[in-house]
Design a protein around this motif. Structure first.
Motif, PDB file in Angstrom:
ATOM      1  N   SER A 140      73.868  -3.288  73.065  1.00 28.76           N
ATOM      2  CA  SER A 140      73.112  -4.176  73.884  1.00 28.76           C
ATOM      3  C   SER A 140      72.339  -3.778  75.023  1.00 28.76           C
ATOM      4  CB  SER A 140      73.380  -4.902  74.177  1.00 28.76           C
ATOM      5  OG  SER A 140      74.663  -5.108  75.358  1.00 28.76           O
ATOM      6  N   PHE A 141      70.687  -3.160  75.118  1.00 25.66           N
ATOM      7  CA  PHE A 141      69.808  -2.962  76.419  1.00 25.66           C
ATOM      8  C   PHE A 141      69.585  -4.403  77.441  1.00 25.66           C
ATOM      9  CE2 PHE A 141      70.870   0.169  72.716  1.00 25.66           C
ATOM     10  CZ  PHE A 141      71.151   1.271  73.195  1.00 25.66           C
ATOM     11  N   SER A 142      69.662  -4.387  78.680  1.00 29.61           N
ATOM     12  CA  SER A 142      69.288  -5.810  79.616  1.00 29.61           C
ATOM     13  C   SER A 142      68.768  -5.117  80.835  1.00 29.61           C
ATOM     14  CB  SER A 142      70.638  -5.811  79.290  1.00 29.61           C
ATOM     15  OG  SER A 142      70.912  -6.836  80.732  1.00 29.61           O
ATOM     16  N   VAL A 147      73.948  -1.049  79.766  1.00 25.92           N
ATOM     17  CA  VAL A 147      74.015  -0.649  78.506  1.00 25.92           C
ATOM     18  C   VAL A 147      75.869  -1.221  77.680  1.00 25.92           C
ATOM     19  CG1 VAL A 147      74.196   0.889  76.898  1.00 25.92           C
ATOM     20  CG2 VAL A 147      72.320   1.686  79.002  1.00 25.92           C
ATOM     21  N   ILE A 168      65.993  -1.535  81.689  1.00 26.34           N
ATOM     22  CA  ILE A 168      66.509  -1.180  80.777  1.00 26.34           C
ATOM     23  C   ILE A 168      65.579  -1.416  79.031  1.00 26.34           C
ATOM     24  CG2 ILE A 168      67.920  -0.071  78.482  1.00 26.34           C
ATOM     25  CD1 ILE A 168      70.184   0.174  80.770  1.00 26.34           C
ATOM     26  N   GLY A 171      66.360   1.682  73.479  1.00 29.75           N
ATOM     27  CA  GLY A 171      67.260   2.222  73.436  1.00 29.75           C
ATOM     28  C   GLY A 171      67.636   2.537  72.202  1.00 29.75           C
ATOM     29  N   SER A 183      69.831   4.548  75.795  1.00 31.10           N
ATOM     30  CA  SER A 183      69.158   4.050  76.803  1.00 31.10           C
ATOM     31  C   SER A 183      68.343   4.804  77.558  1.00 31.10           C
ATOM     32  CB  SER A 183      69.781   3.025  77.981  1.00 31.10           C
ATOM     33  OG  SER A 183      70.446   4.163  78.610  1.00 31.10           O
ATOM     34  N   SER A 185      64.826   4.092  80.135  1.00 33.53           N
ATOM     35  CA  SER A 185      64.558   2.577  81.652  1.00 33.53           C
ATOM     36  C   SER A 185      62.853   3.177  82.427  1.00 33.53           C
ATOM     37  CB  SER A 185      65.756   2.485  82.468  1.00 33.53           C
ATOM     38  OG  SER A 185      65.548   1.869  83.710  1.00 33.53           O
TER      39      SER A 185
END
Length: 522
Positions: A140-142, A147, A168, A171, A183, A185
């Motif tokens: 998951s990329f938040s 990450v 981010i 991904g 990832s 950003s």
């Protein structure tokens, strides 16, 4: 055998369009797009890897799964309270994961629409989620700048990376290794991670906020998109930059792999989807859309292309197949010796019927040596406006037959005005200029002695023709002057380059070179 009449050749004057390549033919074999209206931005589109290749559209507070043939929603995943992001399938097509504004990752069973897992731990919206290559974990990329790698059976976080300084939003996971992922950003960097070492492997600078990332099928190359530029990186060489691609003039929002890894697709807010050759990274085709493209997806066999736009429209295109089967066989029944016998006759043995060619009106007139009528038939507005190349081709044919003077002579005011209007309109076109200048000369030779006998309208048209020719002459003089200046600049640059190669130390330039440089600067 009697000599066959040769039709007027119009191909010489047809405007040569762009070269038709195999990619142009391949990507044009799609039906007209079916547009589906949704509520809100189309955040992400993903196709199921297994047949019948349903596609998931993440939009607003739900993920909807569509049938690509009927374009109807078959499953509706609505277990979201706020906006959903990045719904993507697992490699077997049975599970789907999605992030959202609520900072959690949801795992669904596609067939039953059941919510199987809820992964909590992020502190900001999760915009992208993907299954690893083995299908056992989720990455998951938040927006909380982290990450995370999650274990599906235990619903626990395995590892978390905090290497970025901003949101981010992009991904990708390696297609060959379950431990490698990247990832992207808004801090302009792309980070590559290895879950086995629990650290960042390397970082590269895209020099713009990164909106999308993809791996090529080999896993050794990945592509980042941000701003109006795409960059290709060699992962095996520690993030070495291979090339830059800049074919869009607005923000690139999404990337996808098509044609089993042989083609790369990029969507942009400039309303275009560009298609690139994955071997040499050259643009091979462009798809146009009515609004800015936010997301795009293709089925594994390129059977369907789906694009999501900023106004909530989903465009679905399906590949068209030829309906004619060349190997189709027909059965015929005939009687032999009082018995009916069914025999199969292939189409390949059928005798082709030669179709009779229909001659155009001006060719019929040419065959009868009726040159004036032939010219009249190509000067009617429908032909002269829609297909001017036909009119010019006939004028050239009349010149070749030495019948141009006969066709132009003895005309009344109306027909003469029509011919003059055509010449004035097209004499500046490079493809037609040589023929029409000759026609204008012949026309003036025919009517110069009795110009006073013509009506006011034809005389006005001759005056306009004179003005048009003066304008073309001035334009040619201006272009010739510009060409001379460009030659001067180029020769000065070449002279300076040659002298710098010969004498790398300090030197005095020649008088001629100084003069060229002064003139070029002036």
């Amino acid at each position: 055998m009697a000599a066959q009449f040769k039709k007027t050749n119009t191909k010489v004057f047809i405007n040569s369009g762009p070269e038709l390549t195999p990619d142009n033919i391949y990507w044009k074999k799609y039906s007209p797009p079916v547009l589906i209206k949704e509520f809100g931005l189309i955040d992400y589109i993903d196709f199921s890897p297994v047949e019948p290749h349903y596609f998931a559209v993440t939009c607003s507070v739900r993920v909807q799964i569509y049938n690509p043939i009927t374009k109807i929603v078959t499953k509706n995943l609505t277990r979201f309270r706020e906006a959903a992001y990045g719904g993507s399938f697992r490699s077997d097509g049975k599970l789907l994961c999605a992030g959202g504004e609520e900072s959690v990752i949801r795992l669904f069973d596609v067939s039953s629409k059941s919510l199987l897992r809820l992964f909590s731990g992020h502190k900001a919206p999760v915009h992208r989620t993907f299954f690893t290559a083995d299908g056992r974990n989720i990455v998951s990329f938040s927006d909380d700048k982290t990450v995370s790698l999650w274990d599906i059976p235990t619903e626990k976080q395995i590892i978390s990376f905090n290497e970025h300084n901003d949101y981010i939003r992009a991904g990708a996971v390696s297609p060959v290794s379950p431990d490698i992922f990247v990832s992207g950003s808004y801090d302009n960097t792309v980070q590559m991670y290895d879950a086995r070492t629990s650290k960042c492997v390397f970082s590269v600078n895209h020099e713009a906020p990164v909106e999308s990332l993809i791996f090529l099928p080999s896993g050794g190359v990945f592509i980042s998109a941000g701003g109006t530029e795409m960059r290709v990186w060699d992962a095996l060489a520690g993030g070495r930059l291979l090339t830059k691609l800049s074919h869009h003039h607005k923000l690139i929002t999404c990337l996808k792999i098509a044609s089993n890894g042989k083609r790369i697709l990029s969507g942009s807010l400039d309303r275009h989807v560009k298609i690139y050759d994955a071997g040499n990274y050259k643009a091979v085709h462009t798809l146009d859309y009515p609004n800015g493209v936010l997301s795009i997806g293709t089925s594994p066999d390129d059977e369907t292309i789906v694009a999501g736009m900023i106004d909530g429209l989903i465009s679905v295109r399906r590949r068209e197949h030829d309906k004619t089967d060349k190997n189709k066989k027909k059965k015929s029944t005939f009687r032999r010796g009082g018995h009916n016998i069914n025999s199969t006759i292939s189409d390949s043995v059928a005798v082709p019927c030669k179709e009779k060619e229909i001659a155009s009106k001006h060719d019929v007139c040419l065959r009868k040596f009726q040159y004036s009528k032939a010219l009249d038939s190509v000067m009617i507005p429908f032909v002269a406006n829609k297909t001017p190349q036909v009119s010019v081709a006939l004028l050239q044919e009349l010149t070749r037959r030495k019948g141009l003077t006969q066709a132009l002579a003895g005309r009344d005011g109306k027909s003469l005005v029509t011919i003059l209007k055509f010449i004035i309109k097209h004499i500046g076109t490079p493809r037609y200029g040589k023929v029409l200048i000759h026609v204008a000369n012949v026309l003036m030779d025919v009517y110069e002695d009795n110009m006073d006998e013509l009506g006011p309208e034809p005389r006005t048209m001759f005056t306009l023709l004179e003005q048009k020719l003066n304008e073309e002459e001035d334009l040619i003089l201006s272009l010739t002057e510009l060409e001379g200046k460009l030659h001067l600049l180029l020769s000065a640059a070449e002279s300076a380059k040659a002298m710098s190669i010969k004498e790398p130390q300090a030197f005095e330039p020649s008088d001629a070179a100084q003069k060229n440089l002064i003139l070029s600067i002036g």
